[in-house]
Each structure stands twice: as C-alpha cells, then as structure tokens.
Design an enzyme around this catalytic site. Structure first.
Site, PDB file in Angstrom:
ATOM      1  CD1 TRP A 164      -2.443   1.668   0.598  1.00  0.00           C
ATOM      2  CD2 TRP A 164      -2.209   1.717   2.810  1.00  0.00           C
ATOM      3  NE1 TRP A 164      -3.352   2.712   1.099  1.00  0.00           N
ATOM      4  CE2 TRP A 164      -2.844   2.793   2.332  1.00  0.00           C
ATOM      5  CE3 TRP A 164      -1.467   1.887   3.973  1.00  0.00           C
ATOM      6  CZ2 TRP A 164      -3.428   3.676   3.231  1.00  0.00           C
ATOM      7  CZ3 TRP A 164      -2.105   2.850   4.796  1.00  0.00           C
ATOM      8  CH2 TRP A 164      -2.705   3.600   4.394  1.00  0.00           C
ATOM      9  CG  ASP A 245      -2.184  -2.478   7.295  1.00  0.00           C
ATOM     10  OD1 ASP A 245      -3.533  -2.563   7.930  1.00  0.00           O
ATOM     11  OD2 ASP A 245      -2.063  -1.843   6.360  1.00  0.00           O
ATOM     12  CE  LYS A 281     -11.151   0.190   1.606  1.00  0.00           C
ATOM     13  NZ  LYS A 281     -10.322   0.940   2.423  1.00  0.00           N
TER      14      LYS A 281
END
Length: 395
Positions: A164, A245, A281
């Site tokens: 990311w 993560d 999300k």
C-alpha cells in the site's frame, strides 16, 4: 470599542512614512513570503486516477481509484446494521465528552476480540494492549512511532513489494528505514513464494516485517494457508517482529475467522505481534475513521508499561480519538442481533466482489480473449493486478 480604536491606530501606523515636509501616509510594503522556497508537491497517485475518472466523458467509465465499496449504481453504501446502531445510540441521548487518550474501552475490547478470537488465550491472560486509532492509517502511525522509539532491534521495516502506497511514508515519517522483500510475481500474477522465503530468510535478525493479514493491497494476492505456515516458521527463525496490517477482516472472504486465520496462527505459534485494524471497509465507516492498534506482550505487567508509553506518544499527536465511529462499531459488535446482521452484510459485500471477478473473467472469454485470466479469480478483495501492461491500460 477599545479593540476597534487599537486596530485603527495600528493600521494607521503601518501606513505612515516620514517625509521632509512631515509625516505622510502611503501603501506599506508587503513582508517577504515565508514559503517562497516551498516546491509544488506531486499529486497523489490514487487520487490522480479519480481526477482522470471525473474528466473522462465515456458513459461506460468506471472509477478504479480510491478503494471504497459501491453499489450497482456506483453510489456509496451505508450498511443497515450501521443505521440501526446509530438509532440505538441516538435513543440513549449520550453526551459528547472527550474520550480518554486510548479511546472507547468497549470498542477496544470488541476490536481485540474480533481480531484475536472469542477464546483468545492472549486476551484471557491480559497480554494484549489494544487502543483506538484513527482508522488504519492512524493505527499504523501509532505503531511505527512506538517502534521508532522503543524497538530494541534493527529499526528497518521490511515491506512486501509492492505494498500500500501509504506504508512507505508512514515508516519514513517516523524516522525508520524502508526495506522490501519480494512478494508479487508479475509472470504468474500471483505470490512469489520462493522469492519471499529467500528474502525473508536473509533479513537481519531482530528486524520488523510488515504483513498484510488478508486481501493484499494493491495486488489482491494472498499466500495459501500452507505458505503462511512456512512464512511463520521462517520469520520466527529470524526472530523478526511481525506487524500485521488488517484492513479487510470479513471483507475479503466473507468470513471473519478465515480472514484473521494467518494472523492468529502467528500468535498461536508464539509470535508477540503488532496489529493495526481498520473498520472502514468491513463496516463501511470510511469517514468515521475507526481503527485499533494492538501489541501482544509477554505479560500483563509488560502490557501496562507499553500502554503508558503509547499514551505519551498519542497525547501530543492528537490528544484523543473521535467518538462517533467507535460507538457505532462497538454497538454492532456487542449487540447479538446487530452482530449477526453485520456478518451477513459483510459476507454479502465480499461475495458480490468475488462474483464480479468471475463475471469479468467470463465476459473476457465471451469477447474472444484466449488469455488465462484465472489469476483474477485467484486474487481476493477489492484490489486486482490484472497483468496488463501500462500501454494496454492507457488504450
């Protein structure tokens, strides 16, 4: 009146100029800019895609920029369980007082249980310290800041290649160095297992390695369970600190336990991990900025010491986190009926993405493509590396 008079006097004084014939008034010269040496920064790569989408006049365009779930009309979606949680909270007529530095206690407990499992020995032994963070980014920032100050080993953070985009500046802004290990194989559009194992086995002992718990961003490529097992063993043999993560628990496969399985395996194998969570999300709480950060420690006493230093790091950073989002998340996770509804909704989102991947492959075949597109359905989550070249994408 005094303020207006004072302001007028000062304004007049700033315009006075001395002249041989007396004092006259004129325009004052503007001070030299403090920021003339500041260069124009480059645009954000992801937001740049969104800007290109807005400018495109093709009626069939799709926004492949920011990672946010949309319905069939391309509109943002608020989960019904979130609306119900908001109604419950509103009915209680709660105050808006500041939270403590570490956030909402009910949320922290619920987030830890969601991640580590209902029967977690770590939670029972009180070896975890879980605090509220400002979504995934803020939670990562807290973790890296703590590691930069207190980690006793090599202060290099090994990231998968690619990763990311925000991981790199997060690490660097905390004063640590970024290193990378092989992860994605462009030849197969899959996981470079051999390359990852070879690179990780050479990482200096007592270093930090970041791992995506599920639905790797940006490739959508995850290791298989047996590959995770081998990664766990190699990381343990090198005495590395695994920092997970986890931004998509439940949102990847539709199963909260399956999506947390790799991280939980590391814990069961004796790794004292660091963990960042995001609820953007899986609960659709994007703008609420709901997240959590966890350290697993050797003992309850060690966890208390770590918590004390996390508070000292957070206090000058943002003092304390927001209130509304974690109230929503904790209400959902603590209310059996809402939790059950949310699990159905998050599975529905995940299943829809999985089905869209299959539809894409099927339609490519219908259009006459002879390429093997299996990697699209092998990958998981909302991100996908198609295997197309930049030139093919532009066309």
């Amino acid at each position: 009146m005094a303020l207006r008079t004072c302001g007028k006097t000062l304004a007049s004084a700033s315009l006075r100029q001395h002249h041989p014939k007396g004092v006259i008034y004129g325009a004052s010269s503007r001070a030299v800019s403090w920021w003339s040496g500041v260069e124009m920064g480059p645009p954000d790569a992801i937001l740049g895609v969104s800007e290109a989408f807005k400018k495109d006049t093709n009626p069939n365009k799709m926004n492949l920029g920011v990672g946010a779930y949309r319905d069939d009309s391309g509109k943002p979606c608020v989960l019904p369980s979130v609306r119900k949680a908001e109604d419950i909270i509103r009915s209680k007529n709660l105050d808006k007082e500041y939270l403590g530095i570490t956030g909402l206690p009910d949320f922290n407990k619920a987030a830890a249980t969601l991640a580590l499992g209902e029967d977690s020995a770590v939670i029972k032994d009180k070896r975890n310290i879980t605090i509220q963070g400002i979504s995934g980014t803020g939670s990562l920032r807290i973790g890296f800041a703590f590691l930069a100050k207190f980690f006793p080993g090599v202060k290099d953070v090994w990231l998968p290649k690619p990763t990311w985009g925000n991981h790199v500046p997060l690490v660097k802004h905390c004063g640590m160095e970024v290193k990378q290990y092989r992860y994605y194989d462009p030849n197969t559009c899959g996981f470079d297992f051999a390359g990852a194992i070879e690179d990780i086995s050479k990482i200096p002992e007592r270093s930090i390695i970041l791992l995506h718990a599920c639905a790797h961003n940006p490739t959508g490529v995850d290791p298989r369970p047996e590959q995770w097992r081998e990664l766990c063993n190699v990381i343990k043999s090198r005495n590395l600190l695994p920092y997970f993560d986890m931004a998509y628990q439940g949102f990847a496969s539709g199963d909260i336990d399956k999506d947390a399985a790799a991280m939980r395996m590391f814990v069961e194998e004796g790794h004292n991990i660091a963990l960042s969570q995001s609820f953007a999300k899986n609960m659709g709480l994007y703008g609420e900025r709901v997240g959590a950060f966890t350290f697993i420690c050797e003992s309850e006493e060690e966890a208390k010491r770590v918590e004390s230093q996390l508070k000292i790091i957070i206090r000058p950073m943002y003092s304390n986190p927001p209130l509304s989002g974690p109230r929503i998340a904790s209400t959902i996770l603590k209310t059996p009926e809402l939790r059950s509804q949310w699990l159905t909704e998050v599975k529905g989102m995940a299943d829809r993405i999985i089905d869209m991947r299959q539809q894409l492959v099927d339609n490519l075949k219908k259009e006459g493509s002879t390429r093997n597109w299996q990697h699209i359905t092998d990958q998981i989550g909302m991100f996908c590396f198609t295997g197309l070249t930049p030139e093919q994408v532009r066309n």
